[in-house]
Design an enzyme around this catalytic site. Structure first.
Site, PDB file in Angstrom:
ATOM      1  N   THR A 163       0.772  -1.132   0.007  1.00  0.00           N
ATOM      2  CA  THR A 163       0.129   0.004   0.046  1.00  0.00           C
ATOM      3  C   THR A 163       0.941   1.280   0.135  1.00  0.00           C
ATOM      4  OG1 THR A 163      -0.121  -0.119   2.590  1.00  0.00           O
ATOM      5  CG2 THR A 163      -1.846  -1.218   1.353  1.00  0.00           C
ATOM      6  N   GLY A 164       0.338   2.229  -0.763  1.00  0.00           N
ATOM      7  CA  GLY A 164       1.315   3.204  -0.859  1.00  0.00           C
ATOM      8  C   GLY A 164       2.619   3.248  -1.610  1.00  0.00           C
ATOM      9  N   GLY A 165       2.449   2.229  -2.511  1.00  0.00           N
ATOM     10  CA  GLY A 165       3.655   2.061  -3.331  1.00  0.00           C
ATOM     11  C   GLY A 165       4.062   2.797  -4.562  1.00  0.00           C
ATOM     12  N   THR A 166       3.394   3.983  -4.486  1.00  0.00           N
ATOM     13  CA  THR A 166       3.671   4.908  -5.433  1.00  0.00           C
ATOM     14  C   THR A 166       5.092   5.821  -5.422  1.00  0.00           C
ATOM     15  OG1 THR A 166       2.282   6.582  -4.639  1.00  0.00           O
ATOM     16  CG2 THR A 166       1.307   4.856  -6.337  1.00  0.00           C
TER      17      THR A 166
ATOM     18  N   GLY B 118       7.412   2.876  -0.024  1.00  0.00           N
ATOM     19  CA  GLY B 118       6.485   1.940  -0.613  1.00  0.00           C
ATOM     20  C   GLY B 118       7.044   1.626  -1.942  1.00  0.00           C
TER      21      GLY B 118
ATOM     22  N   SER C 264       7.857   3.228  12.665  1.00  0.00           N
ATOM     23  CA  SER C 264       8.760   4.103  12.643  1.00  0.00           C
ATOM     24  C   SER C 264       9.657   4.126  13.901  1.00  0.00           C
ATOM     25  CB  SER C 264       8.320   5.568  12.150  1.00  0.00           C
ATOM     26  OG  SER C 264       9.166   6.446  12.407  1.00  0.00           O
TER      27      SER C 264
ATOM     28  N   TYR D  69       1.563  11.348  15.429  1.00  0.00           N
ATOM     29  CA  TYR D  69       2.267  10.441  14.479  1.00  0.00           C
ATOM     30  C   TYR D  69       2.816   9.427  15.206  1.00  0.00           C
ATOM     31  CZ  TYR D  69       5.578   8.841  10.810  1.00  0.00           C
ATOM     32  OH  TYR D  69       6.555   8.202  10.020  1.00  0.00           O
TER      33      TYR D  69
ATOM     34  N   GLY E  23       8.389   6.885  -2.618  1.00  0.00           N
ATOM     35  CA  GLY E  23       9.110   6.817  -1.082  1.00  0.00           C
ATOM     36  C   GLY E  23       9.343   5.260  -0.820  1.00  0.00           C
TER      37      GLY E  23
HETATM   38  N1  LIG Z   1      10.766   8.612   5.190  1.00  0.00           N
HETATM   39  C1  LIG Z   1      10.794   8.218   6.388  1.00  0.00           C
HETATM   40  O1  LIG Z   1      11.864   8.918   6.983  1.00  0.00           O
HETATM   41  C2  LIG Z   1      10.204   7.370   7.026  1.00  0.00           C
HETATM   42  C3  LIG Z   1      10.624   6.974   8.230  1.00  0.00           C
HETATM   43  C4  LIG Z   1       9.816   6.048   9.250  1.00  0.00           C
HETATM   44  C5  LIG Z   1       8.641   5.794   8.825  1.00  0.00           C
HETATM   45  N2  LIG Z   1       8.269   6.215   7.526  1.00  0.00           N
HETATM   46  C6  LIG Z   1       6.740   5.706   7.126  1.00  0.00           C
HETATM   47  O2  LIG Z   1       6.974   5.035   5.825  1.00  0.00           O
HETATM   48  C7  LIG Z   1       5.873   5.236   5.085  1.00  0.00           C
HETATM   49  C8  LIG Z   1       5.894   5.671   3.793  1.00  0.00           C
HETATM   50  O3  LIG Z   1       6.580   6.954   3.963  1.00  0.00           O
HETATM   51  P1  LIG Z   1       7.330   7.915   2.785  1.00  0.00           P
HETATM   52  O4  LIG Z   1       8.168   8.569   3.396  1.00  0.00           O
HETATM   53  O5  LIG Z   1       7.856   6.986   1.782  1.00  0.00           O
HETATM   54  O6  LIG Z   1       6.403   8.877   2.280  1.00  0.00           O
HETATM   55  P2  LIG Z   1       5.832   9.474   0.703  1.00  0.00           P
HETATM   56  O7  LIG Z   1       6.686   9.429  -0.318  1.00  0.00           O
HETATM   57  O8  LIG Z   1       4.811  10.286   0.747  1.00  0.00           O
HETATM   58  O9  LIG Z   1       4.770   8.096   0.243  1.00  0.00           O
HETATM   59  C9  LIG Z   1       3.488   7.825   0.926  1.00  0.00           C
HETATM   60  C10 LIG Z   1       2.826   6.982  -0.019  1.00  0.00           C
HETATM   61  O10 LIG Z   1       1.587   6.503   0.808  1.00  0.00           O
HETATM   62  C11 LIG Z   1       0.456   6.743  -0.277  1.00  0.00           C
HETATM   63  N3  LIG Z   1      -0.824   7.239   0.421  1.00  0.00           N
HETATM   64  C12 LIG Z   1      -0.694   8.170   1.561  1.00  0.00           C
HETATM   65  N4  LIG Z   1      -2.031   8.029   2.228  1.00  0.00           N
HETATM   66  C13 LIG Z   1      -2.748   7.156   1.466  1.00  0.00           C
HETATM   67  C14 LIG Z   1      -3.931   6.515   1.697  1.00  0.00           C
HETATM   68  N5  LIG Z   1      -4.982   7.029   2.492  1.00  0.00           N
HETATM   69  N6  LIG Z   1      -4.408   5.532   0.843  1.00  0.00           N
HETATM   70  C15 LIG Z   1      -3.398   5.016   0.030  1.00  0.00           C
HETATM   71  N7  LIG Z   1      -2.259   5.366   0.027  1.00  0.00           N
HETATM   72  C16 LIG Z   1      -1.621   6.336   0.559  1.00  0.00           C
HETATM   73  C17 LIG Z   1       1.065   8.116  -1.010  1.00  0.00           C
HETATM   74  O11 LIG Z   1       0.335   8.134  -2.535  1.00  0.00           O
HETATM   75  P3  LIG Z   1      -1.142   8.910  -2.387  1.00  0.00           P
HETATM   76  O12 LIG Z   1      -0.665  10.325  -1.628  1.00  0.00           O
HETATM   77  O13 LIG Z   1      -1.364   9.205  -3.909  1.00  0.00           O
HETATM   78  O14 LIG Z   1      -2.237   8.164  -1.974  1.00  0.00           O
HETATM   79  C18 LIG Z   1       2.338   7.516  -1.370  1.00  0.00           C
HETATM   80  O15 LIG Z   1       2.405   6.414  -2.206  1.00  0.00           O
HETATM   81  C19 LIG Z   1       4.714   6.189   5.911  1.00  0.00           C
HETATM   82  O16 LIG Z   1       4.057   4.928   6.791  1.00  0.00           O
HETATM   83  C20 LIG Z   1       5.736   6.602   7.191  1.00  0.00           C
HETATM   84  O17 LIG Z   1       5.026   6.966   8.337  1.00  0.00           O
HETATM   85  C21 LIG Z   1       8.816   7.108   6.807  1.00  0.00           C
END
Ligand SMILES: NC(=O)c1ccc[n+]([C@@H]2O[C@H](COP(=O)([O-])OP(=O)(O)OC[C@H]3O[C@@H](n4cnc5c(N)ncnc54)[C@H](OP(=O)(O)O)[C@@H]3O)[C@@H](O)[C@H]2O)c1
Length: 257
Positions: A14-17, A21, A139, A152, A19
């Protein structure tokens, strides 16, 4: 390139588009899996599927809407009959001073990060096969006490707790549940969710890298490789854990060395 063999496995991210995912989808495909990715924005979803290439299938769906997630599970069931790997990754959030938190932000973070993870796993139960692996994205923020990240962090603590309960709930079906807790990995989310400019991100990366024993921030592939490990048979005896993938940031004091 990963060494774990996932040939013939069916995965959902999920959210594989973008970052983490997207990085996990890349690593899972390289390991041999067919990967369904979801996201809410159609054009971003289509671009990601094209970039991932053969082995990727996109389904537009919002994790906080049960009907969307049931449609995703039904589609996979119809096409393959089962699901082997589920990475419940969609999520996000940003720092806000406690006094300024709005109901909208609280609802949104709980709805995507907690309700969304519950709905993702609950609907997938109809298609997950015996012996499947579920990985939830938590996280390191869950236990760092970072300023302004209270809601968060609480959602991510909830995710870690869910993995432990579900390990018990799903033991009869031999379905494994673990979390991965990424450290600092600059992604699209830093701009979109945290409203950081490119310069903000560069300054933060330079500063925080000094506090990470690995000497650098993480990449989406660092997390993707951990997801592949938890998805693979190599981790078959690992259940209910939180795998911290942060270059040692929260396990070892490296700040002033
Ligand atoms: N990057 C970090 O440093 C970090 C560290 C710890 C944990 N995380 C966790 O990693 C995960 C991904 O984060 P990221 O940093 O990769 O962020 P990101 O680049 O913003 O990616 C988020 C992804 O989730 C999708 N998304 C968001 N809300 C959604 C919804 N309601 N239904 C379906 N898809 C949804 C987005 O696509 P759409 O907006 O098009 O739906 C996008 O594909 C999150 O759970 C975040 O809390 C990230």
């Amino acid at each position: 390139m990963t060494t774990h063999n996932l040939n013939g496995r069916i995965a959902l991210v999920t959210g594989g588009t973008t970052g983490l995912g997207f990085g996990a989808a890349q690593c899972l495909i390289e390991a041999g899996a067919t990967v369904y990715i979801t996201g809410r924005r159609r054009e971003v979803l289509d671009a990601a599927v094209e970039k991932l290439g053969e082995g990727a299938i996109g389904l537009q769906a919002d994790v906080s809407v049960k009907a969307d997630m049931q449609r995703v599970a039904d589609t996979i069931k119809q096409a393959h009959g089962h699901l082997d790997i589920l990475f419940a990754n969609a999520g996000g959030g940003h720092a806000t001073p406690l006094e300024q938190l709005t109901e909208e932000q609280i609802d949104s973070e709980l709805s995507i990060n907690v309700k969304g993870v519950v709905l993702t796993v609950q609907t997938a139960l109809s298609v997950l096969r015996e012996g499947a692996s579920i990985i939830l994205n938590a996280s390191i923020t869950a236990d760092m006490g970072l300023k302004g990240f209270g809601v968060y962090a609480a959602t991510k603590a909830a995710v870690r707790s869910l993995a432990r309960s579900w390990t018990t709930d799903l033991r009869e079906r031999d379905i494994r549940v673990n979390t991965v807790s990424p450290g600092v990995v600059p992604t699209e989310g830093y701009g979109k969710e945290q409203k950081m400019s490119d310069q903000d991100v560069a300054d933060y990366v330079a500063h925080v890298s000094k506090e990470i024993p690995a000497g650098r921030v993480g990449t989406t592939r660092d997390i993707g490789n951990a997801v592949v490990f938890l998805a693979s048979d190599a981790s078959n005896y690992i259940r209910g854990i939180d795998l911290i993938v942060d270059g040692g940031m929260t396990r070892v004091y490296a700040g002033k060395n």
